[in-house]
Design an enzyme around this catalytic site. Sequence first.
Site, PDB file in Angstrom:
ATOM      1  N   ASP A 268       0.853  -1.189   0.000  1.00 48.59           N
ATOM      2  CA  ASP A 268       0.000   0.000   0.000  1.00 48.59           C
ATOM      3  C   ASP A 268       0.884   1.232   0.000  1.00 48.59           C
ATOM      4  O   ASP A 268       2.007   1.204   0.506  1.00 48.59           O
ATOM      5  CB  ASP A 268      -0.928   0.022   1.228  1.00 48.59           C
ATOM      6  CG  ASP A 268      -1.928   1.170   1.164  1.00 48.59           C
ATOM      7  OD1 ASP A 268      -2.618   1.295   0.139  1.00 48.59           O
ATOM      8  OD2 ASP A 268      -2.013   1.948   2.125  1.00 48.59           O
TER       9      ASP A 268
ATOM     10  N   GLU B  66       0.838   5.643   0.525  1.00 50.27           N
ATOM     11  CA  GLU B  66       0.158   6.904   0.825  1.00 50.27           C
ATOM     12  C   GLU B  66       0.801   7.949  -0.071  1.00 50.27           C
ATOM     13  O   GLU B  66       2.006   7.912  -0.326  1.00 50.27           O
ATOM     14  CB  GLU B  66       0.319   7.290   2.293  1.00 50.27           C
ATOM     15  CG  GLU B  66      -0.188   6.246   3.287  1.00 50.27           C
ATOM     16  CD  GLU B  66      -1.646   5.896   3.101  1.00 50.27           C
ATOM     17  OE1 GLU B  66      -2.448   6.816   2.867  1.00 50.27           O
ATOM     18  OE2 GLU B  66      -1.984   4.701   3.164  1.00 50.27           O
TER      19      GLU B  66
ATOM     20  N   HIS C 142      -5.553   4.687   6.617  1.00 51.45           N
ATOM     21  CA  HIS C 142      -4.787   5.552   5.719  1.00 51.45           C
ATOM     22  C   HIS C 142      -3.351   5.725   6.178  1.00 51.45           C
ATOM     23  O   HIS C 142      -2.716   6.741   5.857  1.00 51.45           O
ATOM     24  CB  HIS C 142      -5.457   6.919   5.543  1.00 51.45           C
ATOM     25  CG  HIS C 142      -6.738   6.852   4.778  1.00 51.45           C
ATOM     26  ND1 HIS C 142      -6.826   6.352   3.492  1.00 51.45           N
ATOM     27  CD2 HIS C 142      -8.003   7.185   5.116  1.00 51.45           C
ATOM     28  CE1 HIS C 142      -8.067   6.397   3.078  1.00 51.45           C
ATOM     29  NE2 HIS C 142      -8.812   6.882   4.048  1.00 51.45           N
TER      30      HIS C 142
ATOM     31  N   ASP D 178      -3.008  -0.424   6.641  1.00 50.04           N
ATOM     32  CA  ASP D 178      -3.839  -0.872   5.528  1.00 50.04           C
ATOM     33  C   ASP D 178      -3.294  -2.158   4.905  1.00 50.04           C
ATOM     34  O   ASP D 178      -4.057  -3.000   4.434  1.00 50.04           O
ATOM     35  CB  ASP D 178      -3.934   0.229   4.464  1.00 50.04           C
ATOM     36  CG  ASP D 178      -4.868   1.357   4.898  1.00 50.04           C
ATOM     37  OD1 ASP D 178      -5.551   1.193   5.926  1.00 50.04           O
ATOM     38  OD2 ASP D 178      -4.899   2.399   4.225  1.00 50.04           O
TER      39      ASP D 178
END
Length: 329
Positions: free
Chosen positions: A135, A137, A287, A292
Site C-alpha cells: 500500500d 500513501e 490511511h 492498511d
Amino acid sequence: MRTATMCFSILQGPRFKIHTLVNFWSGNFHSWTRTYSNSSKLHGSIVNGLEGGKSKKWTRRPVTTKAEERAKRIHSSKTSSIRHEVFDGAVSTNATLNINKTEINQFQKIQYYDIQKIIAENKDLANLVTVVAFDIETTGFSRENDGIIEFALQVLQGGENSTFQTLVNPERNITNSHVHGITKNMVDRPGVPRMRELIPILLQYVKSHQKPGGFIMWVAHNSRSFDVPFLLSEFSRCSIELPPNWLFLDTIPLARELMKSEGSKLSKISLQALREYYGIPLIGSAHRAMSDVRSLSLIFQRLTYDLKLTMPGLVERSFLGSDIKKKKS
DNA sequence: TGCCAGGCCCTCTTTAGGGCCTT
C-alpha cells in the site's frame, strides 16, 4: 507474531491446487487474531521520522537465477554502499546494505518474456510466485502531480523480515495531511529516503524474498487504477524500469466477484467495507500504509478462500505494468 | 474559457453518464 508463518513451498503439485492454496491461507486464519493481539509495533515510536517496531537487521539472501548469475559475471562491479537498516519494515540509517547499481540494472534487463504464460504453464506455481501485499500513501490522487509519501508491504509467505515500511520524502508540498496524518516535518528530514533512494532498496528487498527464477505478485486494493500507475510514474521519474518478473493483482475485482456471488451480503467494496465484512479490527490509523497492508493481507486471504481461488486463478486475474496506459501528453 | 485523476462497472447504456475506489 507475523500474519503469514507457513512456508509456501509446502504447496506442491497440481492435484492439490485448490486445497493447497486454501490450506495456505486458512493456516493464516488461525493466526490473525494472534497477530492483532501482539501488534504493538504498529504503535511503535518514530525512528528518524519513520514508524517502526522492533529492530531486526536485514541480511541479503542469495538469489541464483541463471540470468542473474550471467549478469554477475558480465558486470564490472562498482558497489555503492548505502547505509540503511530495516526495522521490521522501517528504513533507518544504522546498518550497511550493499547496493550494486550494475546488478540492479542487469536485474531490470533479465529477459523480456511472457511472464503470465510461463507461470500458467508451470505446474509448480507455489515454487515460483512470491505474493506481496502493499500500500502507498500519496500527496494526492494525481500520478503526474503528486508523489508517494509512505510505502509498506508484507510478504504473505512470511519468513524473516516479511514486512517493510518507510516514509518517503516526496520533495513537494503535502496538502492532504488531514487524510493520513503525515506532515512535511515528518518526511523532510535526513533519515527519510526519496524515491530515487528507496527504489534500489526496495528492489533488493523484494529480490531477497524472490524464489529462484521466480516472480513477484504485488497485491493492492484498487491497484490497477491507483497504486500501480503511481508506482510506474515514480519509477519513470527515477529512470528505472520495472523488473520484468513483477505482475500485479487488484483486489477490487475480487471483491466484486464476491459481491455478486450467491449468498454474499457484501454491498460495498472499499477496504473499510471489506474489513468490516470480515470482522477484521483496525489496528493503528486508517490511511497509514502498514495498517492498511495488514488489513489487506487478511482480506486477500479471506477473498481467495471465499472465491475458492487457485494460484492459476490469481495469475489469470493479474496484469502487467505494461498493461497500464500512459497518460496522453 | 476550460481544466481540475483515472479506471472500472452498472444501467434509466453502448453516439453516455454517474458512482465507486484509491490519497
